[in-house]
Design a protein around this motif. Structure first.
Motif, short mmCIF file in Angstrom:
data_model
loop_
_atom_site.label_atom_id
_atom_site.label_comp_id
_atom_site.label_asym_id
_atom_site.label_seq_id
_atom_site.Cartn_x
_atom_site.Cartn_y
_atom_site.Cartn_z
N LEU A 129 4.00 8.04 11.94
CA LEU A 129 3.85 9.21 12.81
C LEU A 129 4.91 10.27 12.54
N PHE A 130 6.01 9.89 11.88
CA PHE A 130 7.15 10.79 11.74
C PHE A 130 7.55 11.08 10.29
N PHE A 131 7.39 10.13 9.40
CA PHE A 131 7.81 10.31 8.01
C PHE A 131 7.11 9.27 7.14
N SER A 132 7.29 9.40 5.84
CA SER A 132 6.71 8.44 4.90
C SER A 132 7.67 7.26 4.73
N PRO A 133 7.36 6.12 5.33
CA PRO A 133 8.31 5.00 5.35
C PRO A 133 8.24 4.07 4.14
N VAL A 134 7.40 4.37 3.17
CA VAL A 134 7.30 3.54 1.96
C VAL A 134 7.62 4.44 0.77
N PRO A 135 8.68 4.16 0.03
CA PRO A 135 9.07 5.03 -1.08
C PRO A 135 8.13 4.89 -2.28
N HIS A 136 7.42 5.95 -2.57
CA HIS A 136 6.42 5.91 -3.64
C HIS A 136 6.99 5.46 -4.99
N PRO A 137 8.18 5.89 -5.40
CA PRO A 137 8.67 5.46 -6.72
C PRO A 137 8.92 3.95 -6.83
N PHE A 138 8.98 3.26 -5.71
CA PHE A 138 9.33 1.84 -5.75
C PHE A 138 8.30 0.99 -5.01
N VAL A 139 7.04 1.38 -5.09
CA VAL A 139 6.00 0.67 -4.36
C VAL A 139 5.23 -0.23 -5.32
N THR A 140 4.77 -1.35 -4.79
CA THR A 140 3.87 -2.24 -5.52
C THR A 140 2.62 -2.42 -4.68
N PHE A 141 1.47 -2.23 -5.32
CA PHE A 141 0.17 -2.34 -4.66
C PHE A 141 -0.51 -3.64 -5.03
N ARG A 142 -1.36 -4.13 -4.16
CA ARG A 142 -2.23 -5.26 -4.49
C ARG A 142 -3.48 -4.70 -5.17
N GLY A 143 -3.63 -5.00 -6.45
CA GLY A 143 -4.70 -4.43 -7.25
C GLY A 143 -6.09 -4.69 -6.69
N GLU A 144 -6.35 -5.90 -6.27
CA GLU A 144 -7.68 -6.27 -5.78
C GLU A 144 -8.05 -5.44 -4.55
N PHE A 145 -7.11 -5.19 -3.65
CA PHE A 145 -7.35 -4.38 -2.46
C PHE A 145 -7.74 -2.96 -2.85
N PHE A 146 -7.01 -2.38 -3.80
CA PHE A 146 -7.31 -1.01 -4.24
C PHE A 146 -8.67 -0.95 -4.94
N ARG A 147 -8.96 -1.93 -5.81
CA ARG A 147 -10.24 -1.93 -6.52
C ARG A 147 -11.42 -2.13 -5.55
N ARG A 148 -11.32 -3.13 -4.68
CA ARG A 148 -12.42 -3.44 -3.75
C ARG A 148 -12.75 -2.26 -2.85
N ASN A 149 -11.74 -1.53 -2.43
CA ASN A 149 -11.94 -0.42 -1.50
C ASN A 149 -11.99 0.95 -2.19
N ASN A 150 -11.96 0.93 -3.53
CA ASN A 150 -11.99 2.17 -4.32
C ASN A 150 -10.98 3.19 -3.79
N ILE A 151 -9.76 2.73 -3.59
CA ILE A 151 -8.70 3.60 -3.06
C ILE A 151 -8.17 4.47 -4.20
N ARG A 152 -8.10 5.75 -3.93
CA ARG A 152 -7.67 6.74 -4.91
C ARG A 152 -6.69 7.70 -4.23
N TYR A 153 -5.95 8.42 -5.04
CA TYR A 153 -5.11 9.49 -4.52
C TYR A 153 -5.98 10.71 -4.24
N ALA A 154 -5.65 11.42 -3.18
CA ALA A 154 -6.38 12.64 -2.83
C ALA A 154 -5.96 13.74 -3.81
N GLU A 155 -6.87 14.13 -4.69
CA GLU A 155 -6.52 15.05 -5.78
C GLU A 155 -6.21 16.45 -5.32
N LYS A 156 -6.61 16.83 -4.12
CA LYS A 156 -6.28 18.18 -3.66
C LYS A 156 -4.88 18.26 -3.05
N MET A 157 -4.22 17.13 -2.91
CA MET A 157 -2.86 17.13 -2.35
C MET A 157 -1.86 17.60 -3.41
#
Length: 180
Positions: A129-157
């Protein structure tokens, strides 16, 4: 900083990973520096034309095949146990889909200080609600979660694309856990 950044990834305490390095049509010596590394874990990719950060990251997401995807920027450094720690934690907690960490910040004068972030899922979600609490340069994602849900970055950002991504995951996937 790119040479030190790549060295910090190749110097991890675990060595079972592929390092994809994407050069977004740079005009400096970045590509030559990275191509100078002789390590079979390193794959160097280049955009023929500048795509920008969100489109470049989506290009990398399209190539994601592993169990985990760890992000890092070319001007950051990782402690040698970063990948081992995050992967071990995520293997022990299968509902964790995004894992960040606290980090050291460097001032122009050379001083360092640690940035402590909320650690557990509830505190991270509340902090959104206030700030980005996960530092993008040091994040690790679960690949299967991203693939299954087709999670992508918003390209207009243009800015805060990580903040937008964390918020979207938090809203759309209430069972997905975050940790730092």
């Amino acid at each position: 900083f790119v040479e030190d950044a790549v060295k910090s990834m190749l110097g991890q305490t675990c060595d079972d990973f592929e390092l994809l390095f994407l050069d977004d049509a740079s005009t400096d010596s970045t590509l030559d520096i990275v191509k100078g590394f002789q390590d079979p874990r390193l794959t160097v990719l280049r955009n023929e034309e500048w795509l920008g950060i969100p489109r470049s990251l989506n290009r990398l997401l399209d190539m994601l095949q592993g169990e985990f995807w760890a992000h890092m920027d070319a001007d950051d450094l990782c402690l040698s146990h970063r990948l081992e720690t995050q992967v071990e934690l995520m293997r022990g907690e299968p509902d964790v889909c995004v894992c960040g960490c606290s980090y050291y910040a460097f001032t122009p004068r050379g001083d360092t200080y640690i940035i402590e972030l909320p650690r557990d899922n509830d505190d991270i979600r509340a902090s959104l609600l206030f700030f980005s609490p996960v530092p993008h340069p040091f994040v690790t994602f679960r690949g299967e979660f991203f693939r299954r849900n087709n999670i992508r970055y918003a390209e207009k950002m243009k800015y805060s694309l990580d903040y937008e991504l964390w918020t979207r995951i938090a809203v759309r996937y209430p069972g997905a856990r975050f940790l730092n």
